[in-house]
Design an enzyme around this catalytic site. Structure first.
Site, PDB file in Angstrom:
ATOM      1  N   GLY A  40      27.082  68.012  34.960  1.00 19.37           N
ATOM      2  CA  GLY A  40      27.923  69.031  34.362  1.00 19.37           C
ATOM      3  C   GLY A  40      29.463  68.357  34.506  1.00 19.37           C
ATOM      4  N   ASP A  99      30.036  78.303  41.379  1.00 17.07           N
ATOM      5  CA  ASP A  99      29.614  79.751  41.104  1.00 17.07           C
ATOM      6  C   ASP A  99      29.426  80.303  42.568  1.00 17.07           C
ATOM      7  OD1 ASP A  99      28.643  81.919  39.617  1.00 17.07           O
ATOM      8  OD2 ASP A  99      26.670  80.814  39.325  1.00 17.07           O
ATOM      9  N   LYS A 127      34.551  80.554  39.594  1.00 15.89           N
ATOM     10  CA  LYS A 127      34.199  82.050  38.913  1.00 15.89           C
ATOM     11  C   LYS A 127      34.667  82.770  40.059  1.00 15.89           C
ATOM     12  CE  LYS A 127      30.326  81.595  36.141  1.00 15.89           C
ATOM     13  NZ  LYS A 127      28.825  81.900  35.785  1.00 15.89           N
ATOM     14  N   PHE A 148      29.161  83.495  31.825  1.00 13.02           N
ATOM     15  CA  PHE A 148      28.607  82.499  31.648  1.00 13.02           C
ATOM     16  C   PHE A 148      29.418  81.542  30.307  1.00 13.02           C
ATOM     17  CE2 PHE A 148      25.514  79.084  30.590  1.00 13.02           C
ATOM     18  CZ  PHE A 148      25.012  79.026  31.759  1.00 13.02           C
ATOM     19  N   VAL A 149      29.812  80.366  31.074  1.00 12.49           N
ATOM     20  CA  VAL A 149      30.474  79.436  30.181  1.00 12.49           C
ATOM     21  C   VAL A 149      30.067  78.092  29.907  1.00 12.49           C
ATOM     22  CG1 VAL A 149      32.809  80.384  31.033  1.00 12.49           C
ATOM     23  CG2 VAL A 149      31.666  78.636  32.448  1.00 12.49           C
ATOM     24  N   ASP A 155      26.637  73.338  30.612  1.00 15.56           N
ATOM     25  CA  ASP A 155      25.543  73.324  29.572  1.00 15.56           C
ATOM     26  C   ASP A 155      24.949  74.941  29.612  1.00 15.56           C
ATOM     27  OD1 ASP A 155      24.346  72.989  32.191  1.00 15.56           O
ATOM     28  OD2 ASP A 155      22.525  72.974  30.911  1.00 15.56           O
TER      29      ASP A 155
HETATM   30  P1  IMP Z   1      26.365  77.124  42.679  1.00 13.94           P
HETATM   31  O1  IMP Z   1      25.492  76.445  43.752  1.00 13.94           O
HETATM   32  O2  IMP Z   1      25.933  78.608  42.393  1.00 13.94           O
HETATM   33  O3  IMP Z   1      27.828  77.230  43.058  1.00 13.94           O
HETATM   34  O4  IMP Z   1      26.054  76.538  41.346  1.00 13.94           O
HETATM   35  C1  IMP Z   1      26.716  75.538  40.429  1.00 13.94           C
HETATM   36  C2  IMP Z   1      26.093  75.259  39.307  1.00 13.94           C
HETATM   37  O5  IMP Z   1      25.567  76.176  38.798  1.00 13.94           O
HETATM   38  C3  IMP Z   1      27.032  74.264  38.669  1.00 13.94           C
HETATM   39  O6  IMP Z   1      27.082  72.951  38.888  1.00 13.94           O
HETATM   40  C4  IMP Z   1      26.389  74.609  37.266  1.00 13.94           C
HETATM   41  O7  IMP Z   1      25.239  73.610  36.906  1.00 13.94           O
HETATM   42  C5  IMP Z   1      25.657  75.814  37.359  1.00 13.94           C
HETATM   43  N1  IMP Z   1      26.593  77.026  36.774  1.00 13.94           N
HETATM   44  C6  IMP Z   1      26.992  78.115  37.266  1.00 13.94           C
HETATM   45  N2  IMP Z   1      27.700  78.856  36.611  1.00 13.94           N
HETATM   46  C7  IMP Z   1      27.508  78.034  35.442  1.00 13.94           C
HETATM   47  C8  IMP Z   1      28.020  78.800  34.016  1.00 13.94           C
HETATM   48  O8  IMP Z   1      28.545  79.723  33.639  1.00 13.94           O
HETATM   49  N3  IMP Z   1      27.912  77.949  32.873  1.00 13.94           N
HETATM   50  C9  IMP Z   1      27.167  76.562  33.094  1.00 13.94           C
HETATM   51  N4  IMP Z   1      26.693  76.167  34.293  1.00 13.94           N
HETATM   52  C10 IMP Z   1      26.924  77.108  35.306  1.00 13.94           C
HETATM   53 MG    MG Z   2      25.699  71.533  37.278  1.00 12.65          MG
END
Ligand code: IMP
Ligand code: MG
Length: 171
Positions: A40, A99, A127, A148-149, A155
């Site tokens: 990403g 996230d 977020k 969700f973006v 992606d």
């Molecule tokens: P975390 O470990 O929950 O902070 O997740 C982060 C990962 O989740 C990011 O590197 C993204 O790959 C994915 N992710 C979280 N939210 C989104 C979204 O809204 N769109 C796309 N990918 C997301």
């Molecule tokens: Mg990612």
């Protein structure tokens, strides 16, 4: 599915310039390695490094999280075939979005365990209201609502990464 523009291409470009300037002054004279989390952050990586006018290295890291079968916790597995040599380096971990915070928090630990001199974090997006793991990114492009973006690297099932803007995916 329809995508509604949340952050326009020009706004991203302006913000990336600002972040690049800050990183450039913060890391002047230091052995900076930007470690980007696949896949990403590839687009922001390419744009950001061209705005950082000091010598630095680029490395990639691949991590996948698995939801445990019997627990709600997730386990992060780092693909060691990509593992960059970060010993003695000032590492700036770069991810597309913060996230829950689990991925970045685990990767900070991972990079620190491999002998980095310092570890800080940068994210394009953050977020609001989603964080479960306390981690404060050192550089953040934009704070966004809990939607969700996709686009600019982000992606949905590996689609939409190529969009030049960040948009909300509408079903
Ligand atoms: P975390 O470990 O929950 O902070 O997740 C982060 C990962 O989740 C990011 O590197 C993204 O790959 C994915 N992710 C979280 N939210 C989104 C979204 O809204 N769109 C796309 N990918 C997301
Ligand atoms: Mg990612």
């Amino acid at each position: 599915m329809a995508v509604e523009i949340l952050i326009a291409e020009s706004a991203i470009r302006d913000r990336v310039v600002e972040l690049g300037r800050r990183i450039e002054s913060d890391y002047a004279g230091k052995p900076l390695t930007i470690v980007a989390v696949l896949t990403g952050s590839l687009i922001v990586l390419a744009d950001l490094v061209r705005r950082i006018g000091i010598p630095h290295r680029i490395a990639l890291l691949q991590a996948s999280s698995y939801r445990g079968a019997t627990t709600t916790s997730t386990m992060l597995v780092v693909n060691e075939s990509f593992a960059p040599d970060v010993s003695g380096r000032d590492v700036l971990l770069l991810d597309d979005i913060l996230d829950t915070g689990q991925t970045l928090a685990a990767l900070v630990q991972h990079v620190a365990d491999r002998g980095a001199r310092s570890v800080r974090t940068a994210v394009l997006l953050r977020k609001i209201g989603r964080q479960t793991t306390p981690i404060e990114p050192d550089y953040c492009g934009f704070t966004i609502p809990d939607a969700f973006v996709v686009g600019y690297g982000l992606d949905y099932n590996d689609d939409y990464r190529h969009l030049p803007y960040v948009g909300i995916l509408k079903d």
